[in-house]
Each structure stands twice: as C-alpha cells, then as structure tokens.
Scaffold this motif. Structure first.
Motif, PDB file in Angstrom:
ATOM      1  N   ARG A 226       0.822  -1.219   0.000  1.00  0.00           N
ATOM      2  CA  ARG A 226       0.000   0.000   0.000  1.00  0.00           C
ATOM      3  C   ARG A 226       0.851   1.263   0.000  1.00  0.00           C
ATOM      4  O   ARG A 226       0.521   2.244  -0.672  1.00  0.00           O
ATOM      5  CB  ARG A 226      -0.945   0.006   1.197  1.00  0.00           C
ATOM      6  N   GLU A 227       1.934   1.259   0.755  1.00  0.00           N
ATOM      7  CA  GLU A 227       2.815   2.425   0.798  1.00  0.00           C
ATOM      8  C   GLU A 227       3.452   2.667  -0.567  1.00  0.00           C
ATOM      9  O   GLU A 227       3.538   3.810  -1.028  1.00  0.00           O
ATOM     10  CB  GLU A 227       3.905   2.231   1.855  1.00  0.00           C
ATOM     11  N   PHE A 228       3.887   1.580  -1.210  1.00  0.00           N
ATOM     12  CA  PHE A 228       4.524   1.729  -2.517  1.00  0.00           C
ATOM     13  C   PHE A 228       3.503   2.142  -3.575  1.00  0.00           C
ATOM     14  O   PHE A 228       3.804   2.959  -4.453  1.00  0.00           O
ATOM     15  CB  PHE A 228       5.239   0.435  -2.921  1.00  0.00           C
ATOM     16  N   ALA A 229       2.284   1.624  -3.482  1.00  0.00           N
ATOM     17  CA  ALA A 229       1.234   2.007  -4.434  1.00  0.00           C
ATOM     18  C   ALA A 229       0.966   3.508  -4.347  1.00  0.00           C
ATOM     19  O   ALA A 229       0.788   4.176  -5.376  1.00  0.00           O
ATOM     20  CB  ALA A 229      -0.038   1.207  -4.173  1.00  0.00           C
ATOM     21  N   GLN A 230       0.940   4.057  -3.137  1.00  0.00           N
ATOM     22  CA  GLN A 230       0.735   5.501  -2.959  1.00  0.00           C
ATOM     23  C   GLN A 230       1.880   6.288  -3.589  1.00  0.00           C
ATOM     24  O   GLN A 230       1.662   7.302  -4.247  1.00  0.00           O
ATOM     25  CB  GLN A 230       0.604   5.826  -1.468  1.00  0.00           C
ATOM     26  N   ALA A 231       3.115   5.809  -3.413  1.00  0.00           N
ATOM     27  CA  ALA A 231       4.276   6.470  -4.014  1.00  0.00           C
ATOM     28  C   ALA A 231       4.208   6.393  -5.542  1.00  0.00           C
ATOM     29  O   ALA A 231       4.560   7.356  -6.234  1.00  0.00           O
ATOM     30  CB  ALA A 231       5.567   5.839  -3.497  1.00  0.00           C
ATOM     31  N   GLN A 232       3.740   5.277  -6.079  1.00  0.00           N
ATOM     32  CA  GLN A 232       3.605   5.139  -7.530  1.00  0.00           C
ATOM     33  C   GLN A 232       2.556   6.112  -8.080  1.00  0.00           C
ATOM     34  O   GLN A 232       2.751   6.696  -9.151  1.00  0.00           O
ATOM     35  CB  GLN A 232       3.234   3.705  -7.899  1.00  0.00           C
ATOM     36  N   ILE A 233       1.463   6.281  -7.361  1.00  0.00           N
ATOM     37  CA  ILE A 233       0.426   7.229  -7.787  1.00  0.00           C
ATOM     38  C   ILE A 233       1.011   8.637  -7.856  1.00  0.00           C
ATOM     39  O   ILE A 233       0.821   9.357  -8.847  1.00  0.00           O
ATOM     40  CB  ILE A 233      -0.785   7.171  -6.828  1.00  0.00           C
ATOM     41  N   ALA A 234       1.730   9.038  -6.823  1.00  0.00           N
ATOM     42  CA  ALA A 234       2.346  10.374  -6.815  1.00  0.00           C
ATOM     43  C   ALA A 234       3.341  10.509  -7.962  1.00  0.00           C
ATOM     44  O   ALA A 234       3.347  11.526  -8.671  1.00  0.00           O
ATOM     45  CB  ALA A 234       3.030  10.623  -5.479  1.00  0.00           C
ATOM     46  N   ALA A 235       4.165   9.495  -8.168  1.00  0.00           N
ATOM     47  CA  ALA A 235       5.154   9.535  -9.253  1.00  0.00           C
ATOM     48  C   ALA A 235       4.465   9.685 -10.605  1.00  0.00           C
ATOM     49  O   ALA A 235       4.853  10.536 -11.418  1.00  0.00           O
ATOM     50  CB  ALA A 235       6.017   8.274  -9.223  1.00  0.00           C
ATOM     51  N   ASP A 236       3.445   8.893 -10.838  1.00  0.00           N
ATOM     52  CA  ASP A 236       2.729   8.944 -12.119  1.00  0.00           C
ATOM     53  C   ASP A 236       2.100  10.313 -12.355  1.00  0.00           C
ATOM     54  O   ASP A 236       2.175  10.856 -13.461  1.00  0.00           O
ATOM     55  CB  ASP A 236       1.643   7.867 -12.179  1.00  0.00           C
ATOM     56  N   GLN A 237       1.470  10.873 -11.325  1.00  0.00           N
ATOM     57  CA  GLN A 237       0.802  12.162 -11.480  1.00  0.00           C
ATOM     58  C   GLN A 237       1.799  13.283 -11.786  1.00  0.00           C
ATOM     59  O   GLN A 237       1.518  14.153 -12.607  1.00  0.00           O
ATOM     60  CB  GLN A 237      -0.016  12.489 -10.235  1.00  0.00           C
ATOM     61  N   VAL A 238       2.940  13.257 -11.137  1.00  0.00           N
ATOM     62  CA  VAL A 238       3.937  14.308 -11.354  1.00  0.00           C
ATOM     63  C   VAL A 238       4.617  14.137 -12.708  1.00  0.00           C
ATOM     64  O   VAL A 238       4.771  15.106 -13.458  1.00  0.00           O
ATOM     65  CB  VAL A 238       4.953  14.355 -10.197  1.00  0.00           C
ATOM     66  N   ILE A 239       5.004  12.928 -13.054  1.00  0.00           N
ATOM     67  CA  ILE A 239       5.634  12.700 -14.357  1.00  0.00           C
ATOM     68  C   ILE A 239       4.708  13.149 -15.484  1.00  0.00           C
ATOM     69  O   ILE A 239       5.138  13.795 -16.438  1.00  0.00           O
ATOM     70  CB  ILE A 239       6.031  11.216 -14.532  1.00  0.00           C
ATOM     71  N   ALA A 240       3.426  12.832 -15.369  1.00  0.00           N
ATOM     72  CA  ALA A 240       2.448  13.174 -16.411  1.00  0.00           C
ATOM     73  C   ALA A 240       2.022  14.641 -16.367  1.00  0.00           C
ATOM     74  O   ALA A 240       1.312  15.105 -17.260  1.00  0.00           O
ATOM     75  CB  ALA A 240       1.220  12.272 -16.280  1.00  0.00           C
ATOM     76  N   GLY A 241       2.437  15.377 -15.347  1.00  0.00           N
ATOM     77  CA  GLY A 241       2.054  16.775 -15.219  1.00  0.00           C
ATOM     78  C   GLY A 241       0.586  16.970 -14.890  1.00  0.00           C
ATOM     79  O   GLY A 241      -0.002  18.002 -15.198  1.00  0.00           O
TER      80      GLY A 241
END
Length: 141
Positions: free
Chosen positions: A83-98
C-alpha cells in the motif's frame, strides 16, 4: 524528455524512501522537487540526467546511500509494503504526467523538519513552503 518504466520505478522508490508516511500531497511535493531538478538546466552537469539519474546521484537523496536503512528496500533486498509503494507510484505517475501542479513553488531542495541541525545549504536559499514533515527551498546557492 522520454520517461522510462525504470524512471517511474526509481522515482516511486525514492518517494517511499524519502517521504513514506506523508499524505499524497507530501509525496507529490517531493516528486515535484525531483522533477524540478530533472528539468533544470543544471541536470546533466550536476544533478544527473532524467529521473533515475537525479534520484540516484550520490548523496542527493539519502535513501539511496548504501549505509541508509532504506537502501535494502529500494534495492529489492527487502519488500516495500504494497500500500505504501502504491501511494508512491500514484504520486510519481501524477507528477511525471504533469497532472498535478507544483505545490512547492519551484523547489529544488528540501529537508525534514525533524533535523536537529538544518543543512548548511539553506543559507541564502529561498524558502518556498512547508508541507508535512518537509521544508522546501529554491534558489539554493
């Protein structure tokens, strides 16, 4: 700039190592700090190239230092909680995609509010905001 699956994974691992336990906005703020370094003209000569290069540049993000307790998780020797890593992946995806705006005001640096002694690099830097347990800065000399 082309972003690879490795860039996404390394960014998410860095977010977990640097800011796990923060809210989604806290993770996004750390991700934007990294993105600001990636997009800075200094990236190739100083901070590394792309997300992987910036995140894994020696001594820039302590979670990647081999003596850091997080390193075993980031390198895969220990599993990161799902769950912690999934949250980090969501943040990463949102920032990379702008998909989310930069809540840091262009920060390229931050430090934890829990530091006993603030880092020396804050002298002359412009403080932009505090989010969660991190204080963000730009224009670091």
């Amino acid at each position: 700039m082309t972003t690879t699956e490795k860039d996404r994974d390394v960014l998410a691992r860095t977010l977990w190592g640097e800011a796990r336990g923060e809210s989604l906005i806290g993770l996004i703020a750390v991700a934007w700090t990294i993105r600001n370094r990636v997009n800075d003209g200094k990236a190739k000569s100083w901070w590394g190239e792309g997300y992987t290069g910036v995140c894994q540049k020696p001594y820039q993000f302590s979670c990647w230092n081999k003596n850091d307790p997080n390193y075993a998780y980031l390198g895969g020797a220990k599993p990161i909680p799902f769950r912690e890593f999934a949250q980090a992946q969501i943040a990463a995806d949102q920032v990379i995609a702008g998909k989310v705006p930069d809540p840091t005001g262009g920060a390229t640096h931050y430090h934890a509010t829990t530091m006993v002694k603030p880092p020396t690099w804050i002298v002359g830097a412009k403080r932009t905001t505090t989010l969660g347990r991190h204080v963000f800065f730009k224009d670091v000399p």
